[in-house]
Design an enzyme around this catalytic site. Structure first.
Site, mmCIF file in Angstrom:
data_model
loop_
_atom_site.group_PDB
_atom_site.id
_atom_site.type_symbol
_atom_site.label_atom_id
_atom_site.label_comp_id
_atom_site.label_asym_id
_atom_site.label_seq_id
_atom_site.Cartn_x
_atom_site.Cartn_y
_atom_site.Cartn_z
ATOM 1 N N GLY A 56 1.386 4.845 3.594
ATOM 2 C CA GLY A 56 2.382 4.034 2.886
ATOM 3 C C GLY A 56 3.285 4.909 2.032
ATOM 4 N N GLY B 123 -1.457 7.731 0.959
ATOM 5 C CA GLY B 123 -1.557 7.937 2.402
ATOM 6 C C GLY B 123 -0.290 7.642 3.192
ATOM 7 N N GLY C 196 0.818 -1.212 0.000
ATOM 8 C CA GLY C 196 0.000 0.000 0.000
ATOM 9 C C GLY C 196 0.847 1.255 0.000
ATOM 10 N N TYR D 201 -14.252 -3.452 9.886
ATOM 11 C CA TYR D 201 -12.903 -2.874 9.869
ATOM 12 C C TYR D 201 -12.201 -3.154 11.208
ATOM 13 C CZ TYR D 201 -9.223 0.722 9.920
ATOM 14 O OH TYR D 201 -8.006 1.375 10.028
ATOM 15 N N SER E 288 -4.881 -0.339 14.125
ATOM 16 C CA SER E 288 -5.597 0.931 14.331
ATOM 17 C C SER E 288 -6.095 0.977 15.766
ATOM 18 C CB SER E 288 -6.804 0.971 13.384
ATOM 19 O OG SER E 288 -7.748 1.918 13.831
HETATM 20 N N1 LIG Z 1 -5.520 7.073 8.191
HETATM 21 C C1 LIG Z 1 -5.824 6.746 9.422
HETATM 22 O O1 LIG Z 1 -6.314 7.565 10.231
HETATM 23 C C2 LIG Z 1 -5.585 5.351 9.911
HETATM 24 C C3 LIG Z 1 -5.894 5.060 11.241
HETATM 25 C C4 LIG Z 1 -5.637 3.800 11.733
HETATM 26 C C5 LIG Z 1 -5.068 2.839 10.902
HETATM 27 N N2 LIG Z 1 -4.809 3.119 9.602
HETATM 28 C C6 LIG Z 1 -4.231 2.063 8.778
HETATM 29 O O2 LIG Z 1 -3.160 2.565 7.999
HETATM 30 C C7 LIG Z 1 -3.009 1.800 6.817
HETATM 31 C C8 LIG Z 1 -2.877 2.721 5.599
HETATM 32 O O3 LIG Z 1 -4.086 3.438 5.449
HETATM 33 P P1 LIG Z 1 -4.178 4.909 4.834
HETATM 34 O O4 LIG Z 1 -4.903 5.728 5.810
HETATM 35 O O5 LIG Z 1 -2.845 5.340 4.346
HETATM 36 O O6 LIG Z 1 -5.193 4.640 3.625
HETATM 37 P P2 LIG Z 1 -5.090 4.918 2.049
HETATM 38 O O7 LIG Z 1 -4.570 6.272 1.791
HETATM 39 O O8 LIG Z 1 -6.440 4.567 1.530
HETATM 40 O O9 LIG Z 1 -4.045 3.850 1.527
HETATM 41 C C9 LIG Z 1 -4.356 2.498 1.480
HETATM 42 C C10 LIG Z 1 -3.356 1.767 0.634
HETATM 43 O O10 LIG Z 1 -3.716 0.373 0.651
HETATM 44 C C11 LIG Z 1 -3.728 -0.093 -0.669
HETATM 45 N N3 LIG Z 1 -4.697 -1.165 -0.848
HETATM 46 C C12 LIG Z 1 -6.019 -1.152 -0.596
HETATM 47 N N4 LIG Z 1 -6.576 -2.326 -0.926
HETATM 48 C C13 LIG Z 1 -5.564 -3.100 -1.403
HETATM 49 C C14 LIG Z 1 -5.496 -4.416 -1.916
HETATM 50 N N5 LIG Z 1 -6.594 -5.177 -2.076
HETATM 51 N N6 LIG Z 1 -4.310 -4.895 -2.287
HETATM 52 C C15 LIG Z 1 -3.204 -4.142 -2.183
HETATM 53 N N7 LIG Z 1 -3.191 -2.884 -1.734
HETATM 54 C C16 LIG Z 1 -4.379 -2.369 -1.347
HETATM 55 C C17 LIG Z 1 -4.064 1.104 -1.542
HETATM 56 O O11 LIG Z 1 -3.549 0.855 -2.831
HETATM 57 P P3 LIG Z 1 -4.268 1.293 -4.198
HETATM 58 O O12 LIG Z 1 -3.597 2.548 -4.607
HETATM 59 O O13 LIG Z 1 -3.982 0.200 -5.117
HETATM 60 O O14 LIG Z 1 -5.736 1.469 -3.884
HETATM 61 C C18 LIG Z 1 -3.341 2.209 -0.810
HETATM 62 O O15 LIG Z 1 -2.003 2.287 -1.239
HETATM 63 C C19 LIG Z 1 -4.233 0.861 6.764
HETATM 64 O O16 LIG Z 1 -3.839 -0.422 7.213
HETATM 65 C C20 LIG Z 1 -5.203 1.491 7.750
HETATM 66 O O17 LIG Z 1 -6.059 0.541 8.344
HETATM 67 C C21 LIG Z 1 -5.048 4.365 9.080
#
Ligand SMILES: NC(=O)c1ccc[n+]([C@@H]2O[C@H](COP(=O)([O-])OP(=O)(O)OC[C@H]3O[C@@H](n4cnc5c(N)ncnc54)[C@H](OP(=O)(O)O)[C@@H]3O)[C@@H](O)[C@H]2O)c1
Length: 289
Positions: free
Chosen positions: A27, A25, A21, A165, A139
Site C-alpha cells: 500500500g 508494504g 492499508g 487467509y 493473493s
Molecule cells: N506481501 C505479499 O507477498 C502478498 C502476497 C499476496 C497478497 N498480498 C496482499 O497484499 C495486501 C497488502 O499486504 P502487505 O504485504 O503490504 O502487508 P502489510 O505490509 O502488513 O500491510 C498491510 C496493511 O493493511 C493494514 N491493515 C491491516 N489490518 C487492518 C485493519 N483492520 N483495518 C485497516 N487497515 C488494516 C495495515 O495497516 P496498519 O498500519 O494500521 O497495521 C497495513 O497498512 C494484503 O491484502 C495482502 O493479502 C500480499
C-alpha cells in the site's frame, strides 16, 4: 504488456485515489507511485503515525492520512460518511495475513472480517462516489481457499491460519468478479490484482516452517509487488472482471499482466451465496441490478 513500470503511469493530476492499508508494504509503495504521478491520494490505515510517516516520504502532492479500521464496521461506516468528494479509484489493499485466531469488533473471524467483509462494506458504502474503478487485492494463495458458507468464521472447524487467509483471498476474487457482473455498463470497473510474493511486514507474520514455505521463498521487493496493483489501478484498457498479477513462474514475481485465477474463483453460484452472506453480515446492501 511487457516490463511495465510506474514510469508508464499516465499523469494522474486531478484524479483521486483511496488506498486502504497505505501505511505499510504494498500500500505504501502504491501511495508513493500515485503521488509521484500527481494523484490526490487518501491513505487509510489504523495507525495514523505510520500513515503520516509514509505521507512524509512521498514525492508529489502529500496524501491525506485518514483512520479506518476495516475490522470494525462502525469505523467503516463513520469513515464512508465523511468521504464527501468523488473517488476515481478505490484500492482495496489492506489485509492481515495468517494471523493467530481472533475476531473483529463485530465477531467475524479476523481474515474474512478484515480482508473481505470490511472491504465489502466499504465498497458498498462508497459505490455512488467511485467513478473509474475498484481494485481489490487478492493473493495467489486463493488457490488453497474454500468458501465455508456454513462456517465462514471458523466456529466449528479447526482453525488453520493459512487456510483462513486463503478463504479471505478467494473471497476477494469472488467479490471483485461478482461486483463487475452487478455494476451497470456505464459504471466503474471492478478489477482484481495480486502482487505475487513480496517481502513486506504482513508476509513475515508466520515464522514457522509452514509459514516460510507458504509466504516466503524468493520474495521480490515491495516495489515490484506493487506493480500489478498500480497497473490495475491506472492502465487504460484494463478489463473489468480481470485479474492483474505478475508474469513470472507460478505468478510469484515479475511484471504485470492479466493472469488466470482458479476455477473456484469464477464459480458464480459460490459468488452469489457469498454476496448474500456478506450483505447479511455487514448490513450493507448494494443497489440491485
Ligand atoms: N506481501 C505479499 O507477498 C502478498 C502476497 C499476496 C497478497 N498480498 C496482499 O497484499 C495486501 C497488502 O499486504 P502487505 O504485504 O503490504 O502487508 P502489510 O505490509 O502488513 O500491510 C498491510 C496493511 O493493511 C493494514 N491493515 C491491516 N489490518 C487492518 C485493519 N483492520 N483495518 C485497516 N487497515 C488494516 C495495515 O495497516 P496498519 O498500519 O494500521 O497495521 C497495513 O497498512 C494484503 O491484502 C495482502 O493479502 C500480499
Amino acid at each position: 504488456m511487457t516490463r511495465w513500470t510506474p514510469t508508464g503511469i499516465p499523469s494522474q493530476t486531478g484524479r483521486t485515489f483511496l488506498v486502504t492499508g497505505g501505511s505499510s508494504g504494498l500500500g505504501a509503495e502504491v501511495v508513493r507511485a500515485l503521488c509521484a504521478a500527481g494523484a490526490e491520494v487518501v491513505l487509510t490505515c489504523r495507525d495514523e503515525d505510520r500513515g503520516r510517516a509514509v505521507a512524509a516520504s512521498v514525492d508529489g502532492p502529500a496524501p491525506e492520512v485518514r483512520r479506518l479500521d476495516l475490522a470494525d464496521l462502525k469505523s467503516v461506516r463513520t469513515f464512508a460518511e465523511t468521504v464527501a468528494h468523488p473517488v476515481d479509484v478505490l484500492i482495496n489493499n489492506a489485509g492481515v495475513m495468517a494471523v493467530p485466531y481472533s475476531v473483529t469488533a463485530d465477531g467475524f473471524e479476523q481474515h474474512i472480517g478484515t480482508n473481505h467483509l470490511g472491504h465489502f462494506a466499504l465498497t458498498g458504502l462508497l459505490l455512488d462516489r467511485v467513478r473509474d474503478r475498484i481494485v481489490t487485492v487478492s493473493s495467489g494463495l486463493h488457490r488453497l481457499g474454500r468458501i465455508h458458507s456454513d462456517d465462514l468464521h471458523y466456529e466449528h472447524r479447526r482453525y488453520q491460519r493459512w487456510l483462513a487467509y486463503a478463504q479471505s483471498k478467494l473471497a476477494n476474487l469472488l467479490f471483485a468478479y461478482e461486483l463487475q457482473r452487478r455494476l451497470p455498463a456505464d459504471g466503474p470497473l471492478s478489477v482484481a490484482a495480486h502482487p505475487g510474493v513480496a517481502a513486506t511486514e504482513g508476509q513475515r507474520v508466520d515464522t514457522s516452517f509452514q509459514g516460510k514455505i507458504l509466504a516466503g521463498g524468493r520474495a521480490q521487493p515491495p516495489a515490484m509487488g506493487a506493480l500489478p496493483l498500480l497497473y490495475a489501478a491506472t492502465a487504460p484498457g484494463v478489463e473489468g472482471g480481470s485479474c492483474i498479477g505478475p508474469d513470472g513462474m507460478f505468478q510469484r514475481n515479475g511484471y504485470p499482466e492479466a493472469v488466470g485465477t482458479s476455477g473456484r474463483s469464477r464459480d458464480t453460484a459460490v459468488a452469489g451465496r457469498l454476496w448474500e452472506l456478506s450483505e447479511r453480515a455487514t448490513g450493507v446492501r448494494y443497489p440491485a441490478g
